[in-house]
Design a protein around this motif. Structure first.
Motif, PDB file in Angstrom:
ATOM      1  N   GLY A   6       5.547   5.457  -4.559  1.00  0.00           N
ATOM      2  CA  GLY A   6       6.904   5.616  -4.059  1.00  0.00           C
ATOM      3  C   GLY A   6       7.015   6.777  -3.094  1.00  0.00           C
ATOM      4  N   TRP A   7       8.158   6.874  -2.494  1.00  0.00           N
ATOM      5  CA  TRP A   7       8.555   8.029  -1.697  1.00  0.00           C
ATOM      6  C   TRP A   7      10.059   8.149  -1.881  1.00  0.00           C
ATOM      7  CZ3 TRP A   7      10.954   7.773   3.516  1.00  0.00           C
ATOM      8  CH2 TRP A   7      11.391   6.488   3.839  1.00  0.00           C
ATOM      9  N   ARG A   8      10.674   9.175  -1.340  1.00  0.00           N
ATOM     10  CA  ARG A   8      12.091   9.357  -1.633  1.00  0.00           C
ATOM     11  C   ARG A   8      12.948   8.222  -1.089  1.00  0.00           C
ATOM     12  NH1 ARG A   8      15.643  12.253   1.925  1.00  0.00           N
ATOM     13  NH2 ARG A   8      14.775  12.488   4.010  1.00  0.00           N
ATOM     14  N   GLY A   9      12.434   7.473  -0.127  1.00  0.00           N
ATOM     15  CA  GLY A   9      13.174   6.348   0.440  1.00  0.00           C
ATOM     16  C   GLY A   9      13.150   5.091  -0.403  1.00  0.00           C
ATOM     17  N   GLY A  10      12.325   5.092  -1.466  1.00  0.00           N
ATOM     18  CA  GLY A  10      12.318   3.918  -2.326  1.00  0.00           C
ATOM     19  C   GLY A  10      10.973   3.647  -2.967  1.00  0.00           C
ATOM     20  N   PRO A  11      10.967   2.766  -3.958  1.00  0.00           N
ATOM     21  CA  PRO A  11       9.704   2.379  -4.609  1.00  0.00           C
ATOM     22  C   PRO A  11       8.825   1.578  -3.655  1.00  0.00           C
ATOM     23  CG  PRO A  11      11.513   1.028  -5.415  1.00  0.00           C
ATOM     24  CD  PRO A  11      12.123   2.084  -4.543  1.00  0.00           C
ATOM     25  N   VAL A  12       7.533   1.835  -3.713  1.00  0.00           N
ATOM     26  CA  VAL A  12       6.564   1.155  -2.839  1.00  0.00           C
ATOM     27  C   VAL A  12       5.834   0.106  -3.672  1.00  0.00           C
ATOM     28  CG1 VAL A  12       4.518   1.447  -1.397  1.00  0.00           C
ATOM     29  CG2 VAL A  12       6.306   3.206  -1.398  1.00  0.00           C
ATOM     30  N   LEU A  13       6.152  -1.154  -3.435  1.00  0.00           N
ATOM     31  CA  LEU A  13       5.502  -2.220  -4.193  1.00  0.00           C
ATOM     32  C   LEU A  13       4.176  -2.633  -3.574  1.00  0.00           C
ATOM     33  CD1 LEU A  13       8.427  -4.600  -5.259  1.00  0.00           C
ATOM     34  CD2 LEU A  13       7.592  -2.504  -6.329  1.00  0.00           C
ATOM     35  N   VAL A  14       4.116  -2.664  -2.234  1.00  0.00           N
ATOM     36  CA  VAL A  14       2.876  -3.101  -1.576  1.00  0.00           C
ATOM     37  C   VAL A  14       2.501  -2.221  -0.378  1.00  0.00           C
ATOM     38  CG1 VAL A  14       3.205  -5.530  -2.253  1.00  0.00           C
ATOM     39  CG2 VAL A  14       4.052  -4.731  -0.031  1.00  0.00           C
ATOM     40  N   ASN A  15       3.357  -1.272  -0.014  1.00  0.00           N
ATOM     41  CA  ASN A  15       3.164  -0.443   1.184  1.00  0.00           C
ATOM     42  C   ASN A  15       3.428  -1.244   2.458  1.00  0.00           C
ATOM     43  OD1 ASN A  15       2.658   2.096   2.349  1.00  0.00           O
ATOM     44  ND2 ASN A  15       0.526   1.571   2.800  1.00  0.00           N
ATOM     45  N   SER A  16       4.551  -1.963   2.456  1.00  0.00           N
ATOM     46  CA  SER A  16       4.951  -2.728   3.640  1.00  0.00           C
ATOM     47  C   SER A  16       5.775  -1.847   4.571  1.00  0.00           C
ATOM     48  CB  SER A  16       5.747  -3.973   3.235  1.00  0.00           C
ATOM     49  OG  SER A  16       6.866  -3.632   2.445  1.00  0.00           O
ATOM     50  N   TYR A  17       5.905  -2.286   5.810  1.00  0.00           N
ATOM     51  CA  TYR A  17       6.630  -1.521   6.820  1.00  0.00           C
ATOM     52  C   TYR A  17       7.651  -2.427   7.504  1.00  0.00           C
ATOM     53  CZ  TYR A  17       3.124   2.123   6.293  1.00  0.00           C
ATOM     54  OH  TYR A  17       2.323   3.106   5.775  1.00  0.00           O
ATOM     55  N   GLU A  18       8.778  -1.839   7.840  1.00  0.00           N
ATOM     56  CA  GLU A  18       9.805  -2.599   8.541  1.00  0.00           C
ATOM     57  C   GLU A  18       9.419  -2.787  10.010  1.00  0.00           C
ATOM     58  OE1 GLU A  18      14.024  -1.469   6.783  1.00  0.00           O
ATOM     59  OE2 GLU A  18      12.957   0.302   7.473  1.00  0.00           O
ATOM     60  N   ARG A  19       9.748  -3.944  10.540  1.00  0.00           N
ATOM     61  CA  ARG A  19       9.589  -4.134  11.977  1.00  0.00           C
ATOM     62  C   ARG A  19      10.626  -3.289  12.719  1.00  0.00           C
ATOM     63  NH1 ARG A  19       9.762 -10.557  11.990  1.00  0.00           N
ATOM     64  NH2 ARG A  19      10.916 -10.105  10.073  1.00  0.00           N
ATOM     65  N   SER A  20      10.380  -2.997  13.972  1.00  0.00           N
ATOM     66  CA  SER A  20      11.158  -2.017  14.726  1.00  0.00           C
ATOM     67  C   SER A  20      12.658  -2.310  14.737  1.00  0.00           C
ATOM     68  CB  SER A  20      10.635  -1.927  16.165  1.00  0.00           C
ATOM     69  OG  SER A  20      10.672  -3.202  16.791  1.00  0.00           O
TER      70      SER A  20
END
Length: 362
Positions: free
Chosen positions: A127-141
């Motif tokens: 996780g990070w403060r922005g939320g739980p990390v389930l798979v380490n995905s990234y938002e598109r721009s």
């Protein structure tokens, strides 16, 4: 009355070896150990979302033990050659991998058909403060905060985001069902890290300052000033993250002085802004449910002290046990922000909905 406990097991994308689903099952054991009267209660039901294996399991009590059975295999199991780059990033593509939104939809179904029955939602993983990390995905721009549709979730994204409970991502009926699913004594656990360097560094700079050490711990007042000094690298990376604190003006977007003084009030406001801009705070604020999560600037590790059948994760506070400790960071928050610890002494903090509301109005 039904008692639903939801457990979400993220994927250990860094190494792929840690079995987060097993940790979730240990959390189920811990809940059962804590609630001794539930041991033979047929109304108690555990639901496990296993991201790694793409499965949903149901746990039912059988003579005081939890018997687990797969009830859905409709999602794709993680395949590193398909889903990840060589540097452990989830590839931006449409997939059938379990998402945090699938968990939200399940919660909405419970709210519709069996309201007020969820007692705990636990999300285990990175996780990070922005939320739980389930798979380490990234938002598109386009979906990022600088993009054209920043309030919407990226449908390819699997991880938790602060914006998940916004009206743009849950319509009125979905939101009503989501909120109605939780019992009035329910709570949410986000077991991962929140180790943002910016907050840890500022707190440590304050603790090491001559002005802080000149007075007894806890006796400082809001008008006390502290001299803080930062490296060029830190300034270039982090100063723009909070212009009110580092520049004192939203309009000044240039790196000015790296050595400056700030009052304790300004330092507290900086930390409170950090607390409010977390997934945990946003979830607590919108749902009015108590959330337990790591404080900004602290990280989580695998529990080494609890009974092995009930070990999940902790925020380390003992250097002797873990080789490092966040005790000084937690103590600063508790003393000067008056944050509260979790009820199980795991090093996490309570994100109290009423307190978050006061801070946001602040």
């Amino acid at each position: 009355m039904r008692k639903n406990i939801l457990l979400v097991a993220g994927y250990e994308y860094k190494h792929g070896r840690t079995n987060m689903a097993l940790l979730c099952k240990k959390r189920a054991n811990a809940i059962l150990h804590k609630h001794n009267s539930w041991q033979n209660d047929s109304n108690v039901s555990f639901t496990l979302f296993d991201v790694k294996n793409g499965a949903i399991e149901r746990g039912a009590l059988n003579n005081g033990n939890i018997q687990w059975n797969v009830v859905s295999s409709n999602f794709d199991a993680i395949n590193r050659s398909i889903h990840y780059t060589s540097d452990d990033k989830f590839i931006q593509q449409q997939t059938n991998v379990l998402s945090i939104t699938d968990v939200y939809q399940h919660i909405q179904e419970i709210g519709k058909n069996h309201p007020n029955t969820i007692r705990e939602l636990s999300i285990v993983g990175h996780g990070w403060r922005g939320g739980p990390v389930l798979v380490n995905s990234y938002e598109r721009s386009a979906y990022k905060h600088t993009g054209s549709i920043p309030r919407l979730r990226d449908p390819w994204d699997k991880d938790g985001r602060k914006k998940d409970t916004n009206v743009t991502n849950m319509n009125t009926s979905e939101w009503r069902n989501f909120k109605n699913a939780f019992h009035n004594q329910a709570h949410i656990w986000v077991w991962g890290c929140a180790s943002s360097r910016i907050y840890k560094t500022v707190i440590n700079k304050v603790l090491l300052s001559s002005e802080f050490r000149r007075k007894r711990y806890g006796s400082h007042n809001n008008d006390d000033t502290f001299t803080l000094s930062f490296s060029n690298q830190f300034a270039n990376t982090y100063f723009e993250k909070d212009t009110l604190f580092f520049f004192r003006s939203r309009n000044n977007q240039t790196i000015s002085e790296r050595r400056f003084t700030r009052t304790l009030r300004e330092i507290k406001d900086f930390l409170i802004r950090g607390l409010c801009h977390t997934y945990a705070a946003q979830m607590a604020y919108n749902t009015k449910i108590k959330v337990y999560a790591a404080l900004p600037g602290t990280g989580a590790d695998y529990d080494r002290e609890t009974h092995s059948r009930r070990r999940v994760m902790v925020v380390p506070t003992s250097s002797q046990v873990y080789g490092y400790s966040y005790a000084s960071i937690i103590r600063f928050y508790k003393t000067y922000i008056e944050t509260q610890e979790d009820t199980e002494n795991k090093g996490y903090a309570l994100f109290n909905p009423q307190q978050i509301r006061i801070w946001k109005r602040g």
